[in-house]
Design a protein around this motif. Structure first.
Motif, PDB file in Angstrom:
ATOM      1  N   LEU A  12      12.971  -6.869  12.702  1.00 56.50           N
ATOM      2  CA  LEU A  12      13.135  -6.729  14.145  1.00 56.50           C
ATOM      3  C   LEU A  12      12.377  -5.509  14.662  1.00 56.50           C
ATOM      4  O   LEU A  12      11.656  -5.588  15.666  1.00 56.50           O
ATOM      5  CB  LEU A  12      14.612  -6.628  14.493  1.00 56.50           C
ATOM      6  CG  LEU A  12      14.976  -6.585  15.983  1.00 56.50           C
ATOM      7  CD1 LEU A  12      16.305  -7.303  16.223  1.00 56.50           C
ATOM      8  CD2 LEU A  12      15.093  -5.156  16.490  1.00 56.50           C
ATOM      9  N   LEU A  13      12.513  -4.378  13.968  1.00 56.77           N
ATOM     10  CA  LEU A  13      11.824  -3.168  14.406  1.00 56.77           C
ATOM     11  C   LEU A  13      10.312  -3.309  14.257  1.00 56.77           C
ATOM     12  O   LEU A  13       9.547  -2.849  15.105  1.00 56.77           O
ATOM     13  CB  LEU A  13      12.333  -1.970  13.608  1.00 56.77           C
ATOM     14  CG  LEU A  13      13.794  -1.579  13.860  1.00 56.77           C
ATOM     15  CD1 LEU A  13      14.219  -0.458  12.916  1.00 56.77           C
ATOM     16  CD2 LEU A  13      14.000  -1.142  15.303  1.00 56.77           C
ATOM     17  N   LEU A  14       9.875  -3.964  13.163  1.00 58.30           N
ATOM     18  CA  LEU A  14       8.446  -4.148  12.963  1.00 58.30           C
ATOM     19  C   LEU A  14       7.841  -5.061  14.019  1.00 58.30           C
ATOM     20  O   LEU A  14       6.650  -4.959  14.318  1.00 58.30           O
ATOM     21  CB  LEU A  14       8.180  -4.732  11.575  1.00 58.30           C
ATOM     22  CG  LEU A  14       8.296  -3.764  10.388  1.00 58.30           C
ATOM     23  CD1 LEU A  14       8.084  -4.517   9.073  1.00 58.30           C
ATOM     24  CD2 LEU A  14       7.270  -2.638  10.505  1.00 58.30           C
ATOM     25  N   SER A  15       8.654  -5.949  14.603  1.00 58.54           N
ATOM     26  CA  SER A  15       8.123  -6.851  15.623  1.00 58.54           C
ATOM     27  C   SER A  15       7.565  -6.074  16.810  1.00 58.54           C
ATOM     28  O   SER A  15       6.568  -6.481  17.417  1.00 58.54           O
ATOM     29  CB  SER A  15       9.216  -7.825  16.084  1.00 58.54           C
ATOM     30  OG  SER A  15      10.195  -7.173  16.883  1.00 58.54           O
ATOM     31  N   PHE A  16       8.199  -4.965  17.150  1.00 56.66           N
ATOM     32  CA  PHE A  16       7.696  -4.135  18.245  1.00 56.66           C
ATOM     33  C   PHE A  16       6.332  -3.544  17.886  1.00 56.66           C
ATOM     34  O   PHE A  16       5.416  -3.516  18.717  1.00 56.66           O
ATOM     35  CB  PHE A  16       8.688  -3.013  18.554  1.00 56.66           C
ATOM     36  CG  PHE A  16       9.962  -3.486  19.192  1.00 56.66           C
ATOM     37  CD1 PHE A  16      10.111  -3.485  20.564  1.00 56.66           C
ATOM     38  CD2 PHE A  16      11.014  -3.946  18.420  1.00 56.66           C
ATOM     39  CE1 PHE A  16      11.281  -3.919  21.168  1.00 56.66           C
ATOM     40  CE2 PHE A  16      12.193  -4.389  19.007  1.00 56.66           C
ATOM     41  CZ  PHE A  16      12.325  -4.379  20.384  1.00 56.66           C
ATOM     42  N   VAL A  17       6.210  -3.103  16.655  1.00 57.62           N
ATOM     43  CA  VAL A  17       4.986  -2.432  16.217  1.00 57.62           C
ATOM     44  C   VAL A  17       3.819  -3.417  16.121  1.00 57.62           C
ATOM     45  O   VAL A  17       2.722  -3.150  16.628  1.00 57.62           O
ATOM     46  CB  VAL A  17       5.209  -1.737  14.862  1.00 57.62           C
ATOM     47  CG1 VAL A  17       3.924  -1.072  14.381  1.00 57.62           C
ATOM     48  CG2 VAL A  17       6.324  -0.712  14.972  1.00 57.62           C
ATOM     49  N   VAL A  18       4.055  -4.568  15.471  1.00 58.98           N
ATOM     50  CA  VAL A  18       2.950  -5.508  15.279  1.00 58.98           C
ATOM     51  C   VAL A  18       2.474  -6.079  16.612  1.00 58.98           C
ATOM     52  O   VAL A  18       1.277  -6.335  16.798  1.00 58.98           O
ATOM     53  CB  VAL A  18       3.344  -6.633  14.299  1.00 58.98           C
ATOM     54  CG1 VAL A  18       3.572  -6.090  12.909  1.00 58.98           C
ATOM     55  CG2 VAL A  18       4.565  -7.394  14.787  1.00 58.98           C
ATOM     56  N   CYS A  19       3.389  -6.276  17.566  1.00 58.45           N
ATOM     57  CA  CYS A  19       2.978  -6.750  18.887  1.00 58.45           C
ATOM     58  C   CYS A  19       2.133  -5.699  19.604  1.00 58.45           C
ATOM     59  O   CYS A  19       1.116  -6.031  20.234  1.00 58.45           O
ATOM     60  CB  CYS A  19       4.211  -7.094  19.727  1.00 58.45           C
ATOM     61  SG  CYS A  19       5.022  -8.634  19.252  1.00 58.45           S
ATOM     62  N   ALA A  20       2.543  -4.445  19.510  1.00 55.52           N
ATOM     63  CA  ALA A  20       1.785  -3.370  20.149  1.00 55.52           C
ATOM     64  C   ALA A  20       0.398  -3.232  19.531  1.00 55.52           C
ATOM     65  O   ALA A  20      -0.598  -3.073  20.245  1.00 55.52           O
ATOM     66  CB  ALA A  20       2.553  -2.058  20.033  1.00 55.52           C
ATOM     67  N   VAL A  21       0.308  -3.306  18.213  1.00 53.29           N
ATOM     68  CA  VAL A  21      -0.974  -3.168  17.525  1.00 53.29           C
ATOM     69  C   VAL A  21      -1.895  -4.336  17.873  1.00 53.29           C
ATOM     70  O   VAL A  21      -3.099  -4.152  18.096  1.00 53.29           O
ATOM     71  CB  VAL A  21      -0.761  -3.068  16.000  1.00 53.29           C
ATOM     72  CG1 VAL A  21      -2.095  -3.141  15.261  1.00 53.29           C
ATOM     73  CG2 VAL A  21      -0.039  -1.774  15.652  1.00 53.29           C
ATOM     74  N   ALA A  22      -1.337  -5.559  17.921  1.00 52.69           N
ATOM     75  CA  ALA A  22      -2.154  -6.730  18.244  1.00 52.69           C
ATOM     76  C   ALA A  22      -2.724  -6.623  19.649  1.00 52.69           C
ATOM     77  O   ALA A  22      -3.908  -6.923  19.879  1.00 52.69           O
ATOM     78  CB  ALA A  22      -1.317  -7.998  18.104  1.00 52.69           C
TER      79      ALA A  22
END
Length: 244
Positions: free
Chosen positions: A30-40
């Motif tokens: 769940l926390l990584l979902s924020f990061v990967v969306c921001a990076v993409a």
């Protein structure tokens, strides 16, 4: 009866194989979902503008906007990184006509479909609008190539969707028109945020949990200011060209 979330398992399963419990694996995903969306989104805007500052703002807006908190319990709706990656591949293919970017498009769409069937359906409309805006009538070969690359992941995912359709028919699931209208967002939804937000939570009384699409005050102001500046710049450029 919910989404399959196979895309989320690409992050969660290795964590569980490493010895983490299912709750911990879920929380990390769940926390990584924020990061990967921001990076993409950062990668997309960096490619379009050539500016890291604009890309950083866009990445933060896409990865951490208030709308995500309104669906914090829907992991499939948090894993939206496949859409900006698909747009990045589309723009790169439009510029270079390299087959490798078509492959990147297919993989990105497949990842998004594995994460969220909803977004795959919605994004197909956005892709159609992208083609109408960026592709010229004489570029029909490129349009066909994009369509083929887009349909390939859909074909891969077809067995899952056919199973969903079978289950729906078996139980007689359907949505009537009044249900669709009742559950849909309206013009006030963009002003409605999740009650979990410390600053804007008070706006949640305007709409229910399925209608809280507030994008964030800062990004809304930046978008408006950016649009005004761009319009004025084009107008000044047009005036200068007309004079000379």
């Amino acid at each position: 009866f919910s989404d399959h979330r196979l895309g989320g398992s690409l992050l969660a399963s290795p964590l569980q194989w490493a010895g983490l419990g299912p709750v911990t694996a879920y929380n990390v995903t769940l926390l990584l979902s924020f990061v990967v969306c921001a990076v993409a989104c950062f990668a997309l805007v960096r490619a379009l503008t050539g500016r890291s500052d604009a890309a950083a703002i866009a990445g933060l807006a896409f990865g951490f906007n208030p709308y995500r908190m309104a669906h914090i319990e829907h992991l499939e709706l948090l894993l939206a990184f496949g859409m900006p990656l698909s747009l990045l591949a589309l723009h790169r293919y439009h510029e270079t006509r390299r087959v490798s970017w078509l492959l990147a498009l297919a993989v990105s769409i497949l990842l998004q479909g594995l994460c969220s069937s909803y977004y795959l359906l919605f994004f197909s409309i956005f892709m159609g609008l992208w083609i109408l805006w960026f592709m010229r009538p004489g570029e029909w070969r490129a349009v066909l190539a994009i369509a083929a690359a887009s349909l390939l992941p859909v074909a891969v995912l077809a067995p899952i969707y056919l199973r969903f359709a079978e289950i729906h028919r078996h139980y007689g699931f359907r949505r009537e028109g009044f249900e669709i209208a009742f559950q849909s967002a309206d013009v006030t939804s963009v002003l409605t945020a999740s009650p979990m937000l410390a600053l804007w939570g008070w706006t949640s009384a305007l709409n229910g949990p399925e209608k809280q699409t507030f994008p964030g005050f800062a990004i809304a102001v930046l978008a408006i200011v950016g649009a005004v500046v761009a319009w004025r710049s084009r107008r000044l450029e047009s005036d200068w060209t007309t004079r000379w």
